[in-house]
Design a protein around this motif. Structure first.
Motif, PDB file in Angstrom:
ATOM      1  N   PHE A 231     -53.639  12.648  29.910  1.00 18.55           N
ATOM      2  CA  PHE A 231     -54.799  13.056  29.139  1.00 18.55           C
ATOM      3  C   PHE A 231     -54.442  14.289  28.314  1.00 18.55           C
ATOM      4  CE2 PHE A 231     -57.416  11.138  32.744  1.00 18.55           C
ATOM      5  CZ  PHE A 231     -57.593   9.951  32.044  1.00 18.55           C
TER       6      PHE A 231
ATOM      7  N   HIS B  91     -55.723   5.792  27.300  1.00 18.25           N
ATOM      8  CA  HIS B  91     -56.634   6.913  27.114  1.00 18.25           C
ATOM      9  C   HIS B  91     -58.072   6.390  26.996  1.00 18.25           C
ATOM     10  CE1 HIS B  91     -53.711  10.185  26.724  1.00 18.25           C
ATOM     11  NE2 HIS B  91     -52.904   9.238  26.271  1.00 18.25           N
ATOM     12  N   PRO B  92     -59.059   7.200  27.402  1.00 19.10           N
ATOM     13  CA  PRO B  92     -60.431   6.683  27.595  1.00 19.10           C
ATOM     14  C   PRO B  92     -61.037   5.977  26.390  1.00 19.10           C
ATOM     15  CG  PRO B  92     -60.219   8.872  28.537  1.00 19.10           C
ATOM     16  CD  PRO B  92     -58.937   8.605  27.815  1.00 19.10           C
ATOM     17  N   SER B  93     -61.034   6.624  25.224  1.00 21.12           N
ATOM     18  CA  SER B  93     -61.700   6.026  24.067  1.00 21.12           C
ATOM     19  C   SER B  93     -61.017   4.745  23.590  1.00 21.12           C
ATOM     20  CB  SER B  93     -61.788   7.044  22.925  1.00 21.12           C
ATOM     21  OG  SER B  93     -62.484   6.500  21.829  1.00 21.12           O
TER      22      SER B  93
ATOM     23  N   ALA C 104     -61.691   1.919  26.062  1.00 27.32           N
ATOM     24  CA  ALA C 104     -63.068   1.429  25.995  1.00 27.32           C
ATOM     25  C   ALA C 104     -63.295   0.580  24.750  1.00 27.32           C
ATOM     26  CB  ALA C 104     -64.040   2.611  26.005  1.00 27.32           C
TER      27      ALA C 104
ATOM     28  N   THR D 220     -64.163  11.196  21.592  1.00 27.24           N
ATOM     29  CA  THR D 220     -64.611  10.063  22.409  1.00 27.24           C
ATOM     30  C   THR D 220     -66.018   9.625  22.027  1.00 27.24           C
ATOM     31  OG1 THR D 220     -63.220  10.807  24.242  1.00 27.24           O
ATOM     32  CG2 THR D 220     -64.984   9.265  24.770  1.00 27.24           C
TER      33      THR D 220
END
Length: 437
Positions: free
Chosen positions: A113, A157-159, A162, A354
């Motif tokens: 991250f 990575h999160p964004s 998703a 994000t």
């Protein structure tokens, strides 16, 4: 008028910090309250939004930043950072230091991250700067460009992850396309752009500045790299395990637990306390004193980041991101460009990459389903837009400013411009790939 109110709130924030010389944390609180009133949030809810914003952002970051500062202090004081910088310079040479930093950021940034990578690698940047008398911003920008690009473009990575799920894209293809775009983007925003930043006056935090040690007192090359980069290896390992393990497995929850960035940093610090501390003849009281000093020096950084979270939450609660997206939805332009523009404007207004990416996904999805656009490229277009012009309402802006100890003006000239280059060059890469795919 909503967008005008956003501009007024940000203008007040800028004036408080640059003209009246307010502490940034106080300036954030004042501009957050003003934004809440201007955008029609009920007065009794404004304080709650501010508290939620501060708590939500610090809840995610406080363990990472504090543990990272402690680890960074230990890496510097033990001589590990000196050993790592000497090794890298012997491989790449001082003339190619920006390329060495770029490669380090790219390799480390894929599994890590952004905030973890930042606090983990900043001691290395500062050590190279101190030891070889090179400008800190010149050395650091290539590494941070690489970390930023991997954060915005590449799953897991999160964004990006998703967005892959939301658009039904293929994670492997998105990662492959993303790397093709990421490498030239980082080269332009990193080593090439860094050449124009040599004159920026930076006085990095002293917690990462340790006196040069004699060769015989330094930890080994293996110990230095292993202890400093253990979080990277640990995150890669836990990520691979979770991707190849059934969620019904008995140990799956435990792998998720130890793979959390906060837990990774805690475990890494405990390991380094032994490998770089006790094994190098540091006494426990001395190590704890080092950790106290490191914590004191990042306390204001935590408050400033919390203030950025307060403003971000007020803007989110006001619904400004949805209003901006709705206003642009009727534009007659290429879907990939439209997605980038919507994301970029929300990013500039709200400050969170994000939030900008996920908000755009909900707006752009109906358009994309009828436009025949490649969903993998759409993920990358939104990812590029989500990095556009980081400024006062972005926690990353303040991380850079406070760690490098530069002026607001120089932060914009270096960090904000670098992020803008990443966003623009990233979009260009997406559009070029769109021609051939």
């Amino acid at each position: 008028m909503t967008f005008v109110f956003v501009l007024i709130s940000i203008a007040v924030l800028v004036l408080l910090i640059t003209w009246l010389k307010f502490n940034p944390f106080l300036a954030f609180l004042i501009s957050s309250i003003l934004a809440g009133f201007l955008m029609g949030i009920p007065p009794e809810q404004i304080a709650g939004s501010i508290q939620k914003g501060i708590g939500g952002l610090l809840g995610d970051l406080v363990i990472v930043i504090v543990m990272g500062a402690m680890l960074g202090k230990l890496v510097a004081e033990s001589g590990a950072a000196q050993r790592i910088s000497d090794t890298l310079m012997s491989i790449f040479g001082i003339k190619n230091v920006t390329w060495a930093m770029m490669v380090t950021g790219l390799v480390v940034g894929i599994p890590l991250f952004y905030n973890v990578g930042f606090v983990l690698l900043i001691p290395l940047v500062f050590t190279v700067s101190y030891r070889f008398k090179l400008p800190a911003v010149y050395v650091g920008i290539p590494l941070l460009a690489a970390l930023s690009v991997t954060h915005g473009f590449l799953p897991p990575h999160p964004s990006p992850a998703a967005l892959v799920a939301q658009f039904g894209a293929n994670m492997g293809l998105t990662l492959a396309y993303g790397i093709l775009i990421a490498v030239p983007t980082i080269i332009v925003a990193g080593p090439i752009f860094a050449k124009f930043l040599k004159n920026i006056d930076a006085k990095p935090l002293e917690i990462f500045q340790a006196k040069a040690k004699p060769e015989e007192e330094l930890p080994s090359v293996f110990n230095s790299f292993f202890s400093a980069l253990f979080p990277v290896f640990f995150l890669i390992g836990t990520t691979i395990l979770t991707l190849n393990m059934s969620e019904s497995s008995a140990i799956y929850p435990y792998i998720q637990f130890v793979g959390d960035p906060g837990m990774v940093m805690l475990i890494s610090l405990l390991l380094a306390t032994y490998t770089l501390g006790m094994r190098m003849n540091f006494k426990i009281p001395k190590l704890m004193d080092l950790y106290v000093v490191a914590t004191k020096d990042v306390a204001m950084i935590l408050l400033i980041i919390g203030g950025a979270g307060a403003l971000k939450q007020v803007l989110m609660d006001s619904g400004v991101s949805l209003e901006i997206a709705d206003a642009l939805q009727g534009w007659d332009i290429h879907p990939l460009v439209l997605a980038w523009v919507i994301t970029a404007l929300i990013r500039v207004a709200v400050g969170s990459a994000t939030v900008a990416g996920l908000t755009t996904a909900g707006i752009i999805a109906p358009i994309v389903s009828t436009a025949g656009v490649d969903p993998n490229l759409l993920v990358l277009s939104i990812g590029a837009g989500s990095l556009m012009f980081s400024h006062f309402n972005d926690a990353g802006f303040w991380l850079f400013k406070e760690y490098f100890n530069v002026s607001v003006k120089d932060t914009i000239k270096s960090w904000s411009v670098m992020e803008t280059i990443v966003a623009v060059v990233g979009l260009m890469g997406v559009m070029i790939l769109d021609i051939f795919i």
